[in-house]
Design an enzyme around this catalytic site. Structure first.
Site, PDB file in Angstrom:
ATOM      1  N   ASP A  92       0.849  -1.180   0.000  1.00  0.00           N
ATOM      2  CA  ASP A  92       0.000   0.000   0.000  1.00  0.00           C
ATOM      3  C   ASP A  92       0.891   1.239   0.000  1.00  0.00           C
ATOM      4  O   ASP A  92       2.103   1.140   0.117  1.00  0.00           O
ATOM      5  CB  ASP A  92      -0.957  -0.018   1.190  1.00  0.00           C
ATOM      6  CG  ASP A  92      -0.245   0.060   2.532  1.00  0.00           C
ATOM      7  OD1 ASP A  92       0.953   0.357   2.554  1.00  0.00           O
ATOM      8  OD2 ASP A  92      -0.906  -0.191   3.555  1.00  0.00           O
ATOM      9  N   GLY A  94       0.782   3.893   2.086  1.00  0.00           N
ATOM     10  CA  GLY A  94       0.911   4.632   3.334  1.00  0.00           C
ATOM     11  C   GLY A  94      -0.215   5.617   3.549  1.00  0.00           C
ATOM     12  O   GLY A  94      -0.303   6.241   4.613  1.00  0.00           O
ATOM     13  N   GLY A  95      -1.099   5.761   2.563  1.00  0.00           N
ATOM     14  CA  GLY A  95      -2.198   6.710   2.693  1.00  0.00           C
ATOM     15  C   GLY A  95      -3.129   6.402   3.845  1.00  0.00           C
ATOM     16  O   GLY A  95      -3.582   7.308   4.556  1.00  0.00           O
ATOM     17  N   ASP A 146      -2.690   8.350  -1.889  1.00  0.00           N
ATOM     18  CA  ASP A 146      -4.019   8.944  -1.846  1.00  0.00           C
ATOM     19  C   ASP A 146      -4.323   9.402  -0.430  1.00  0.00           C
ATOM     20  O   ASP A 146      -3.578   9.115   0.502  1.00  0.00           O
ATOM     21  CB  ASP A 146      -5.081   7.936  -2.306  1.00  0.00           C
ATOM     22  CG  ASP A 146      -5.204   6.747  -1.347  1.00  0.00           C
ATOM     23  OD1 ASP A 146      -4.188   6.389  -0.703  1.00  0.00           O
ATOM     24  OD2 ASP A 146      -6.297   6.173  -1.251  1.00  0.00           O
ATOM     25  N   GLY A 221     -11.047   3.883   0.648  1.00  0.00           N
ATOM     26  CA  GLY A 221     -11.933   4.737   1.410  1.00  0.00           C
ATOM     27  C   GLY A 221     -13.224   4.098   1.847  1.00  0.00           C
ATOM     28  O   GLY A 221     -14.157   4.813   2.258  1.00  0.00           O
ATOM     29  N   ASP A 271      -7.844  -7.504   0.831  1.00  0.00           N
ATOM     30  CA  ASP A 271      -6.931  -7.646   1.959  1.00  0.00           C
ATOM     31  C   ASP A 271      -7.634  -7.120   3.188  1.00  0.00           C
ATOM     32  O   ASP A 271      -8.549  -6.286   3.082  1.00  0.00           O
ATOM     33  CB  ASP A 271      -5.635  -6.862   1.746  1.00  0.00           C
ATOM     34  CG  ASP A 271      -5.824  -5.383   2.073  1.00  0.00           C
ATOM     35  OD1 ASP A 271      -5.398  -4.950   3.154  1.00  0.00           O
ATOM     36  OD2 ASP A 271      -6.432  -4.665   1.243  1.00  0.00           O
TER      37      ASP A 271
END
Length: 376
Positions: A92, A94-95, A146, A221, A271
């Site tokens: 990912d 890190g957002g 993001d 999100g 995930d």
């Protein structure tokens, strides 16, 4: 990376396929165990390969950047060489960690400044920097940087955040396309759809992401507190826009019911920390339902943990023994429970693939969801 669809359910959007990377193929739908700091907690890589047969695992950019650090990872030859995992890895951006550090981070157009949860030191993530970090980590699939908005979220903030995420995406793409992988194999970049639970924003974001024509796309999100019905509505809307010939990755989801419903809506990749985190607290997912193994009712149950599953941990150890290990605070308790839960999650998506190919996915899903989610 390539992706090919092999079967399509006639009663839903569910499909099976093969995603091929330089570290091997991935059969979809797939669940990806989360290996935050370079390891899936409590489980050996050998067990991931032989007992669970995980086809891909996750690494976390934020955590790996802080510890062991990029110098160590680069000197080791990337995360594959560092942790000995020979199959595909996804990182990912890190957002989400930036989102979860709301009290110690500041978001601006240039990027995000934050304090390390380890020592309080100051750091900054930019779209370009996150691409460089993920190049150094060396995952097969890397994510665009993001902002993950909270729920509930005001419309004006969700729109501003989405627009900034799109601008960050352009910077990510430019940096990714002008650089090369460091370790002799190819990497691919997935953009992320945002927009909170507002249909017009989700539609706009999905159209922007689809227009970038990358090799795969992600939906972010969601599963941040919104009702499941709203999550499913957003998935259905977005998947109606994202290209059907490319893999769709729903980030951070979720329960067995969430996964089965999202597969029916056309999602290919999942995930979630739920199976591993819950395992360490004694919550087991089984083919008969959800078990709190710490409860007294299991203290004299000498039957296997989950005879219907067939995995080593599921059939070798009894419920009574596993409860004893938790009560005695033995480290083996978390390992056995994690093996059980990950075996179940991987079994679940393989069962889904089988029923999609057979042509009875929807009826099977409707029959088993209640069983898998019931508390025993």
């Amino acid at each position: 990376m390539t992706f090919s669809i092999s079967a399509q359910d006639v009663q839903s959007k569910a499909r099976t396929g093969t995603l091929t990377t330089d570290h091997g193929p991935i059969q979809t739908p797939i669940f990806m165990p989360v290996g935050t700091a370079g390891t899936v907690k409590t489980v050996h890589q050998r067990e991931l390969e032989t007992d669970i047969n995980a086809e891909i695992i996750l690494g976390n950019t934020y955590h790996l950047y802080l510890r062991p650090g990029l110098d160590v990872l680069k000197q080791a030859g990337g995360l594959h060489a560092f942790n000995g995992w020979r199959r595909p890895i996804l990182t990912d951006s890190g957002g989400y960690q930036v989102y979860s550090l709301s009290n110690t981070r500041k978001i601006k157009e240039e990027g995000v400044t934050f304090k390390s949860h380890i020592d309080g030191s100051n750091h900054r993530f930019t779209p370009e920097g996150v691409m460089d970090i993920q190049r150094t980590i060396g995952a097969d699939i890397i994510m665009a940087f993001d902002e993950c908005t909270p729920y509930p979220c005001e419309y004006s903030y969700a729109r501003q955040s989405m627009d900034m995420t799109h601008r960050w995406l352009d910077r990510c793409i430019n940096r990714f396309d002008e650089t090369e992988g460091l370790y002799g194999y190819r990497q691919t970049l997935f953009p992320i759809v945002q927009g909170s639970t507002y249909p017009d924003l989700r539609r706009q974001s999905a159209e922007v992401i689809a227009s970038k024509e990358r090799e795969g796309n992600a939906i972010g999100g969601l599963a941040v507190g919104e009702p499941a019905e709203e999550m499913y509505a957003m998935i259905e809307l977005v998947n109606g826009i994202l290209p059907a010939d490319k893999p769709r990755y729903l980030m951070g989801v979720g329960t067995p019911a969430n996964i089965l419903e999202a597969i029916a809506l056309g999602v290919d990749m999942f995930d979630c920390v739920m199976p591993t985190r819950n395992a360490r607290h004694g919550i087991l997912f089984t083919t008969e339902g959800v078990i709190n193994i710490k409860n007294e009712k299991w203290s004299r149950d000498f039957n296997p943990i989950d005879p219907g599953l067939g995995g080593y941990a599921s059939t070798f150890y009894s419920k009574a023994y596993l409860r004893h290990l938790f009560k005695a605070e033995e480290l083996l308790a978390g390992q056995i429970a994690t093996l059980q839960n990950l075996t179940f999650y991987l079994w679940l998506v393989r069962q889904a693939r089988s029923h999609i190919e057979t042509g009875n996915y929807v009826s099977w899903k409707n029959d088993v969801i209640g069983q898998f989610m019931q508390r025993l």
